[in-house]
Design a protein around this motif. Structure first.
Motif, mmCIF file in Angstrom:
data_model
loop_
_atom_site.group_PDB
_atom_site.id
_atom_site.type_symbol
_atom_site.label_atom_id
_atom_site.label_comp_id
_atom_site.label_asym_id
_atom_site.label_seq_id
_atom_site.Cartn_x
_atom_site.Cartn_y
_atom_site.Cartn_z
ATOM 1 N N ARG A 1 7.601 -0.612 -14.004
ATOM 2 C CA ARG A 1 8.369 -1.380 -13.105
ATOM 3 C C ARG A 1 9.743 -0.620 -12.600
ATOM 4 O O ARG A 1 9.915 -0.871 -11.460
ATOM 5 C CB ARG A 1 9.032 -2.763 -13.750
ATOM 6 C CG ARG A 1 7.894 -3.868 -13.951
ATOM 7 C CD ARG A 1 8.211 -5.008 -14.768
ATOM 8 N NE ARG A 1 9.384 -5.482 -14.184
ATOM 9 C CZ ARG A 1 9.271 -6.690 -13.357
ATOM 10 N NH1 ARG A 1 7.921 -7.020 -13.116
ATOM 11 N NH2 ARG A 1 10.121 -7.271 -12.899
ATOM 12 N N HIS B 1 0.790 -12.188 -9.835
ATOM 13 C CA HIS B 1 1.542 -13.373 -9.145
ATOM 14 C C HIS B 1 1.257 -13.404 -7.547
ATOM 15 O O HIS B 1 2.073 -13.663 -6.967
ATOM 16 C CB HIS B 1 2.968 -13.309 -9.520
ATOM 17 C CG HIS B 1 3.319 -13.160 -10.853
ATOM 18 N ND1 HIS B 1 3.257 -14.331 -11.859
ATOM 19 C CD2 HIS B 1 3.746 -12.131 -11.848
ATOM 20 C CE1 HIS B 1 3.613 -13.952 -12.896
ATOM 21 N NE2 HIS B 1 3.987 -12.729 -13.101
ATOM 22 N N ILE B 2 -0.123 -13.072 -7.258
ATOM 23 C CA ILE B 2 -0.150 -13.106 -5.724
ATOM 24 C C ILE B 2 -0.214 -14.674 -5.491
ATOM 25 O O ILE B 2 -0.450 -15.442 -6.233
ATOM 26 C CB ILE B 2 -1.677 -12.641 -5.518
ATOM 27 C CG1 ILE B 2 -1.894 -11.405 -6.189
ATOM 28 C CG2 ILE B 2 -2.119 -12.758 -4.041
ATOM 29 C CD1 ILE B 2 -3.434 -10.825 -6.173
ATOM 30 N N CYS C 1 1.764 -4.944 5.533
ATOM 31 C CA CYS C 1 2.780 -4.446 4.921
ATOM 32 C C CYS C 1 2.584 -2.829 4.855
ATOM 33 O O CYS C 1 3.590 -2.112 4.687
ATOM 34 C CB CYS C 1 3.058 -4.933 3.609
ATOM 35 S SG CYS C 1 3.342 -6.760 3.733
ATOM 36 N N LYS D 1 16.762 1.792 -20.033
ATOM 37 C CA LYS D 1 16.795 0.744 -19.551
ATOM 38 C C LYS D 1 17.243 -0.323 -20.984
ATOM 39 O O LYS D 1 16.608 -0.074 -21.748
ATOM 40 C CB LYS D 1 15.554 0.044 -19.130
ATOM 41 C CG LYS D 1 15.581 -1.333 -18.551
ATOM 42 C CD LYS D 1 16.577 -1.144 -17.342
ATOM 43 C CE LYS D 1 16.826 -3.161 -16.991
ATOM 44 N NZ LYS D 1 17.692 -3.075 -15.972
ATOM 45 N N TYR E 1 -0.140 -0.393 -7.190
ATOM 46 C CA TYR E 1 0.261 -0.838 -8.414
ATOM 47 C C TYR E 1 -0.453 -1.979 -8.953
ATOM 48 O O TYR E 1 -0.727 -3.102 -7.985
ATOM 49 C CB TYR E 1 1.872 -1.317 -8.027
ATOM 50 C CG TYR E 1 2.591 -2.058 -9.386
ATOM 51 C CD1 TYR E 1 2.471 -1.605 -10.570
ATOM 52 C CD2 TYR E 1 3.114 -3.345 -9.066
ATOM 53 C CE1 TYR E 1 3.102 -2.302 -11.524
ATOM 54 C CE2 TYR E 1 3.591 -4.044 -9.955
ATOM 55 C CZ TYR E 1 3.764 -3.481 -11.167
ATOM 56 O OH TYR E 1 4.295 -4.101 -12.413
ATOM 57 N N VAL F 1 10.857 1.404 -0.934
ATOM 58 C CA VAL F 1 10.054 1.246 0.180
ATOM 59 C C VAL F 1 9.107 2.198 0.414
ATOM 60 O O VAL F 1 7.646 2.062 0.328
ATOM 61 C CB VAL F 1 10.842 0.582 1.265
ATOM 62 C CG1 VAL F 1 9.432 0.220 2.406
ATOM 63 C CG2 VAL F 1 11.665 -0.545 1.204
ATOM 64 N N THR G 1 0.636 -8.741 -15.375
ATOM 65 C CA THR G 1 0.042 -10.386 -14.864
ATOM 66 C C THR G 1 0.519 -10.363 -13.477
ATOM 67 O O THR G 1 1.271 -9.740 -12.765
ATOM 68 C CB THR G 1 1.268 -11.266 -15.644
ATOM 69 O OG1 THR G 1 2.483 -10.809 -15.402
ATOM 70 C CG2 THR G 1 0.703 -11.529 -16.999
ATOM 71 N N MET H 1 8.214 1.600 -9.922
ATOM 72 C CA MET H 1 8.090 0.948 -8.708
ATOM 73 C C MET H 1 9.258 0.402 -7.865
ATOM 74 O O MET H 1 9.288 -0.370 -6.801
ATOM 75 C CB MET H 1 7.338 -0.347 -8.909
ATOM 76 C CG MET H 1 5.606 -0.092 -9.123
ATOM 77 S SD MET H 1 4.911 0.746 -7.568
ATOM 78 C CE MET H 1 5.105 -0.885 -6.488
ATOM 79 N N GLY H 2 10.263 0.654 -8.544
ATOM 80 C CA GLY H 2 11.563 0.120 -7.937
ATOM 81 C C GLY H 2 11.812 -1.229 -8.029
ATOM 82 O O GLY H 2 12.567 -1.849 -7.171
ATOM 83 N N MET H 3 11.312 -1.810 -9.102
ATOM 84 C CA MET H 3 11.324 -3.494 -9.001
ATOM 85 C C MET H 3 12.315 -3.607 -10.246
ATOM 86 O O MET H 3 12.592 -4.884 -10.685
ATOM 87 C CB MET H 3 9.956 -3.894 -9.649
ATOM 88 C CG MET H 3 9.065 -4.041 -8.157
ATOM 89 S SD MET H 3 7.361 -4.245 -8.772
ATOM 90 C CE MET H 3 7.542 -6.036 -9.224
ATOM 91 N N LEU H 4 12.870 -2.756 -11.048
ATOM 92 C CA LEU H 4 13.712 -2.891 -12.164
ATOM 93 C C LEU H 4 14.541 -1.641 -11.868
ATOM 94 O O LEU H 4 14.342 -0.430 -11.828
ATOM 95 C CB LEU H 4 13.087 -2.873 -13.422
ATOM 96 C CG LEU H 4 13.699 -3.465 -14.527
ATOM 97 C CD1 LEU H 4 13.950 -4.883 -14.550
ATOM 98 C CD2 LEU H 4 12.832 -3.120 -15.864
ATOM 99 N N ALA H 5 16.123 -1.829 -11.992
ATOM 100 C CA ALA H 5 17.053 -0.888 -11.918
ATOM 101 C C ALA H 5 17.172 -0.204 -13.375
ATOM 102 O O ALA H 5 17.397 -0.925 -14.266
ATOM 103 C CB ALA H 5 18.435 -1.466 -11.468
ATOM 104 N N LYS I 1 6.746 2.437 -2.559
ATOM 105 C CA LYS I 1 5.416 1.660 -2.608
ATOM 106 C C LYS I 1 4.445 1.625 -1.621
ATOM 107 O O LYS I 1 3.288 1.141 -1.665
ATOM 108 C CB LYS I 1 6.315 0.114 -2.495
ATOM 109 C CG LYS I 1 7.016 -0.310 -3.440
ATOM 110 C CD LYS I 1 8.048 -1.512 -3.122
ATOM 111 C CE LYS I 1 9.063 -1.773 -4.327
ATOM 112 N NZ LYS I 1 10.060 -2.701 -4.015
ATOM 113 N N GLN I 2 4.919 2.474 -0.423
ATOM 114 C CA GLN I 2 3.915 2.797 0.429
ATOM 115 C C GLN I 2 2.717 3.693 -0.189
ATOM 116 O O GLN I 2 1.793 3.594 0.411
ATOM 117 C CB GLN I 2 4.816 3.452 1.964
ATOM 118 C CG GLN I 2 5.377 2.691 2.869
ATOM 119 C CD GLN I 2 4.277 1.742 3.863
ATOM 120 O OE1 GLN I 2 3.253 1.960 3.614
ATOM 121 N NE2 GLN I 2 4.634 1.154 4.597
#
Lengths: 304, 229
Positions: A54, A93-94, A110, A18, A87, A79, A91, A57-61, A82-83
């Motif tokens: 990240r 962020h709920i 979900c 990355k 995670y 998806v 920090t 988790m597929g939150m960053l390419a 994440k199922q």
């Protein structure tokens, strides 16, 4: 108990890279974590631990390379990943305006699976007030809520990014002994990134050290600690070793004292050091995980 | 999807309350004005028609801000408070997330049109002399409202998808119609195109419609392609 019927590693990273502009966040990281293991990902700030998690988790390419989680290509089906993964981010962020009960209801909707009993037990264990809004929760309580959300859907893999920072010692103990230990005993895979090396020492069976995005070392924790030793040698007046022994992680000379941290320690290596010109006396010191971590990072800083 | 819609509605609750205020306040003014002038009737045959015609027109006008706020905050609003990261950690397909946000924007637009749009249309169509004097081309006016509303929401949506700033997105949306209309008028003058007011209006409405639809498509496409929250 949740146990995947699938075989193959829980995590497989192949040359994962990355870049953030010119900065290299993660550098060709290749790593395989077998199912059922508890892996401690260690490294100083900015080593690339959170970036790696990240990407998992597929939150960053990723810029390059591939990540497979539970046999699923993260880029192809984030998806599904994440199922099946729990995670806890560094920090939290709920949604601050949601009540705790609403957060639980929202997250439950979900996931395909949701264990209401686990959820209730953890609500009780952590003393969470379902009517309280997230913005009114203390930092520690937000961490507890995040931990609850990560485990209530019975994930096959837990990705914990500095999960216990912000928790008081009692809550930390409760989570480590009560929740994480149960998960580890169930045979679920855990990847935990933490600065709290004692916690990692208690849980992890394997550790990996990241530095500037590169994986420096990966090994079974007990084997690593058994095979890595610090040698303290006394040098004769005016003598200095000309060459570092093989497997040197870090060394320091202070006055007449020469301290060397060695990997793959064998009595022969001690013999070599003792035979080095100018060495009057050498003794072996066992290392803890924290000392090993510090020496490894110091050695890298000197090298770079 | 039900929980997502609920979440989007709750997340934008302040904007929705503001929008409700924008819808109601002009009519409250109209009621107040009618009450005060009840004995004089403003010298009109149907003063209430005139009052509510003007208030619904004003409601439509200020509701353009509601549209801009909701479309501009739809995506960027969750990025700015970083709750988008929490959402991204949950197993929800991005197309479901974006569909829920689109439904919210479309619902707000539908409510505005079903109330003030319909009221204004009905009152204007009733063909009273007062309304006829004030809004001689009311059909064109309504069409222009629709085109401008689409441009504002489409551009705000696009910026919301591209950036992390709801303020910038709302601003971009609100600025786009004046920029289009001003730009078209300037081109007309600069190149001596000699377009009539009707032609100019039609041309602007066409550009607004195109940009609005393009904004929604491009914003949605970019959001779906993006991996990061």
């Amino acid at each position: 108990m949740i146990a995947s019927t699938e075989t193959g590693p829980a995590l497989e990273l192949i040359g994962l890279t990355k870049r953030f502009g010119r900065t290299l966040g993660v550098d060709r990281l290749s790593l395989t974590i077998p199912r059922g293991s508890v892996f401690g990902l260690l490294g100083p700030n900015g080593a690339g631990k959170s970036t790696t998690i990240r990407m998992l988790m597929g939150m960053l390419a990723p810029t390059d390379g591939q990540a497979r989680v539970l046999g699923i290509d993260v880029a192809a089906d984030p998806v599904e990943v994440k199922q099946r993964v729990g995670y806890v981010p560094e920090t939290h962020h709920i949604y601050r305006w949601m009540r705790v009960g609403e957060v639980l209801g929202f997250c439950k909707s979900c996931f395909r699976k949701w264990n209401d009993q686990t959820c209730r037990e953890l609500v009780e264990l952590f003393g969470l007030d379902l009517e309280k809004k997230v913005k009114h929760l203390s930092k520690g309580t937000q961490v507890k809520l995040a931990l609850l959300l990560a485990v209530a859907h019975e994930p096959e893999l837990l990705l914990l990014d500095e999960p216990l920072s912000g928790l008081d010692p009692i809550a930390r103990e409760e989570f480590l002994d009560g929740v994480l230990r149960t998960i580890c005993e169930r045979g679920q895979t855990v990847l935990i990134s933490s600065h709290m090396l004692d916690d990692v020492r208690r849980l992890a069976d394997t550790v990996g050290f990241l530095y500037e995005g590169r994986l420096l070392l990966q090994d079974n924790l007990d084997t690593l600690l058994a095979s890595t030793k610090r040698i303290s040698a006394t040098l004769g007046d005016g003598c200095r070793p000309t060459q570092a022994p093989d497997g040197t992680i870090w060394q320091r000379i202070e006055g007449r004292e020469w301290i060397v941290t060695l990997r793959d320690f064998t009595p022969e290596k001690l013999g070599q050091i003792q035979a080095t010109q100018g060495v009057e006396h050498a003794s072996v010191i066992d290392l803890g995980l924290e000392e090993l971590f510090k020496d490894l990072i110091r050695g890298q800083r000197v090298a770079s | 999807m039900k929980w997502l819609l609920w979440k989007d509605y709750r997340h934008n609750r302040i904007i929705l309350l503001l929008g409700l205020g924008f819808l109601l306040v002009p009519h409250l003014f109209a009621l107040y004005a009618l009450h005060r002038q009840a004995s004089q009737s403003w010298g009109m045959q149907h003063p209430w028609q005139y009052a509510f015609g003007v208030s619904s027109y004003a409601g439509l006008l200020i509701s353009l801000l509601t549209i801009a706020l909701i479309a501009g905050s739809a995506i960027a609003g969750e990025r700015v408070d970083r709750s988008a990261e929490f959402l991204a950690s949950l197993p929800i397909a991005r197309r479901t997330i974006v569909a829920s946000k689109l439904v919210l924007v479309m619902t707000i637009a539908a409510v505005i049109w079903a109330t003030d749009g319909a009221l204004f249309g009905c009152l204007a169509a009733a063909d009273s002399p007062e309304m006829g004097r004030l809004f001689p081309d009311w059909q064109k006016g309504l069409a222009m409202f629709a085109a401008v509303g689409l441009a504002i929401s489409g551009i705000a949506w696009l910026f919301s998808s591209l950036t992390t700033s709801p303020m910038l997105s709302v601003w971009a949306g609100m600025v786009s119609p004046p920029a289009i209309i001003g730009g078209t008028a300037y081109m007309n003058h600069l190149f001596e195109l000699r377009m009539s007011d009707d032609q100019l209006g039609l041309f602007c409405a066409g550009i607004c419609l195109t940009l609005g639809i393009a904004g929604f498509i491009a914003g949605t496409w970019y959001y779906l392609r993006r991996v990061e929250p």
